[in-house]
Design a protein around this motif. Sequence first.
Motif, mmCIF file in Angstrom:
data_model
loop_
_atom_site.group_PDB
_atom_site.id
_atom_site.type_symbol
_atom_site.label_atom_id
_atom_site.label_comp_id
_atom_site.label_asym_id
_atom_site.label_seq_id
_atom_site.Cartn_x
_atom_site.Cartn_y
_atom_site.Cartn_z
ATOM 1 N N GLY A 152 -1.571 2.991 -12.563
ATOM 2 C CA GLY A 152 -2.645 2.094 -12.155
ATOM 3 C C GLY A 152 -3.003 2.290 -10.701
ATOM 4 N N GLY A 153 -4.098 1.680 -10.320
ATOM 5 C CA GLY A 153 -4.533 1.760 -8.941
ATOM 6 C C GLY A 153 -5.148 3.108 -8.614
ATOM 7 N N ASN A 154 -5.609 3.211 -7.392
ATOM 8 C CA ASN A 154 -6.177 4.473 -6.934
ATOM 9 C C ASN A 154 -5.890 4.655 -5.451
ATOM 10 O OD1 ASN A 154 -7.877 2.410 -6.138
ATOM 11 N ND2 ASN A 154 -9.704 3.248 -7.081
ATOM 12 N N THR A 155 -6.016 5.889 -4.997
ATOM 13 C CA THR A 155 -5.609 6.223 -3.633
ATOM 14 C C THR A 155 -6.766 6.703 -2.778
ATOM 15 O OG1 THR A 155 -5.032 8.446 -4.402
ATOM 16 C CG2 THR A 155 -3.255 6.814 -4.297
ATOM 17 N N LYS A 264 5.725 7.752 0.617
ATOM 18 C CA LYS A 264 6.054 6.332 0.595
ATOM 19 C C LYS A 264 5.113 5.590 1.532
ATOM 20 C CE LYS A 264 10.899 5.952 -0.770
ATOM 21 N NZ LYS A 264 12.228 5.409 -0.389
ATOM 22 N N VAL A 265 4.505 4.545 1.017
ATOM 23 C CA VAL A 265 3.560 3.772 1.826
ATOM 24 C C VAL A 265 3.472 2.355 1.275
ATOM 25 C CG1 VAL A 265 1.604 4.560 0.435
ATOM 26 C CG2 VAL A 265 1.196 3.742 2.761
ATOM 27 N N ALA A 266 3.251 1.399 2.152
ATOM 28 C CA ALA A 266 3.033 0.021 1.711
ATOM 29 C C ALA A 266 1.664 -0.080 1.045
ATOM 30 C CB ALA A 266 3.114 -0.927 2.900
ATOM 31 N N VAL A 267 1.600 -0.870 -0.021
ATOM 32 C CA VAL A 267 0.350 -0.983 -0.770
ATOM 33 C C VAL A 267 0.032 -2.447 -1.078
ATOM 34 C CG1 VAL A 267 0.429 1.302 -1.838
ATOM 35 C CG2 VAL A 267 1.617 -0.602 -2.930
ATOM 36 N N VAL A 281 -4.978 -0.602 -1.945
ATOM 37 C CA VAL A 281 -5.087 -0.309 -0.519
ATOM 38 C C VAL A 281 -3.772 0.300 -0.053
ATOM 39 C CG1 VAL A 281 -5.414 -1.292 1.781
ATOM 40 C CG2 VAL A 281 -6.702 -2.207 -0.181
ATOM 41 N N LEU A 282 -3.851 1.450 0.613
ATOM 42 C CA LEU A 282 -2.670 2.112 1.162
ATOM 43 C C LEU A 282 -2.638 1.884 2.671
ATOM 44 C CD1 LEU A 282 -3.424 3.628 -1.563
ATOM 45 C CD2 LEU A 282 -2.073 5.511 -0.658
#
Length: 314
Positions: A152-155, A264-267, A281-282
């Motif tokens: 799910g989601g998008n970058t 690795k990133v907060a989303v 949102v990244l």
Amino acid sequence: MKKLILDVDTGVDDAQAIMIALTAKDVKVLGITCCHGNTPLENVLTNTLRVLKVCNRLDIPVYKGFSKPLLARKQHASDYHGKDGLGDVPDPDAPSVELLQKEKAAEAMLKIARENPGEVILVATGPLTNLAVAVQLDPSFPKKLKALYIMGGNTESRGNTTSCGEFNFVADPEAAFIVLDRYTCPTYIAAWEFSCRSSLSWSFWKEWLSVKTEKAAFIRKISDLSMKVSSYQKEVIAGQGFNPCDVFALAAAVDDGFITESEKVAVTVELDGKHTRGMMVLDYIECLKKEHKAVIMKTADLEKLKKMLYNAVK
């Protein structure tokens, strides 16, 4: 032995993911929880039982989850999956929904995790409503999980449902926000653009389903509509070939070596934007001040995926 809970909105690619899970080495599916999404919930329940029937695995418990999102307007993906979610090729001998467990999906998740602390991998391939409710019922639930895998989601703000939104997140943005905010277990995300870049060739599709088995025939039949739609879609929307979105999250969950590159990133999830509601949102510059970082899949071993798909239809 990996222990899995599958949370699904069973359409064509969920069916493929379930079949991989059932044939993966050293994997045990403890339960399948169902949610609204690709098709209305009642269809999702029947579709899940149909998949288990063709795999001769109706022993796996199936649980009824939520039929609508927390706050958003309900929507489905009948243009791709068919009105019934499995290509509009009904089975007159489909298993009865009387086979469903009496326990509801969110409660079942909590119970299974409680009975297997630190061992359960939760794989979510639909809207995240069931997961959001589960953590509301028991805030400690994520700590009992071994990991969470999400399709799910998008970058890159490339949408497949809205201009900037992927279907599973757009179908219940509030649930996606809650899950990305409160699930602090190891979290892996197979986003829409990743699945597009990882599309398999149409020649593989033909070769894969040329296998003379009941399972391959089942996949061919339920996929006919969605593959026709895919073949007409622009490459920028769906990739250059066969894109079994949900399969990527499942493959990563059952094979630790499947992901070959990640970050690795907060989303989080945008809830208010006119054009961006439901967009993932990244946070590369740490504006969110989140300690928990999600693993965003970037590349994968597609040869391993092909082997999983072949094993799924043997």
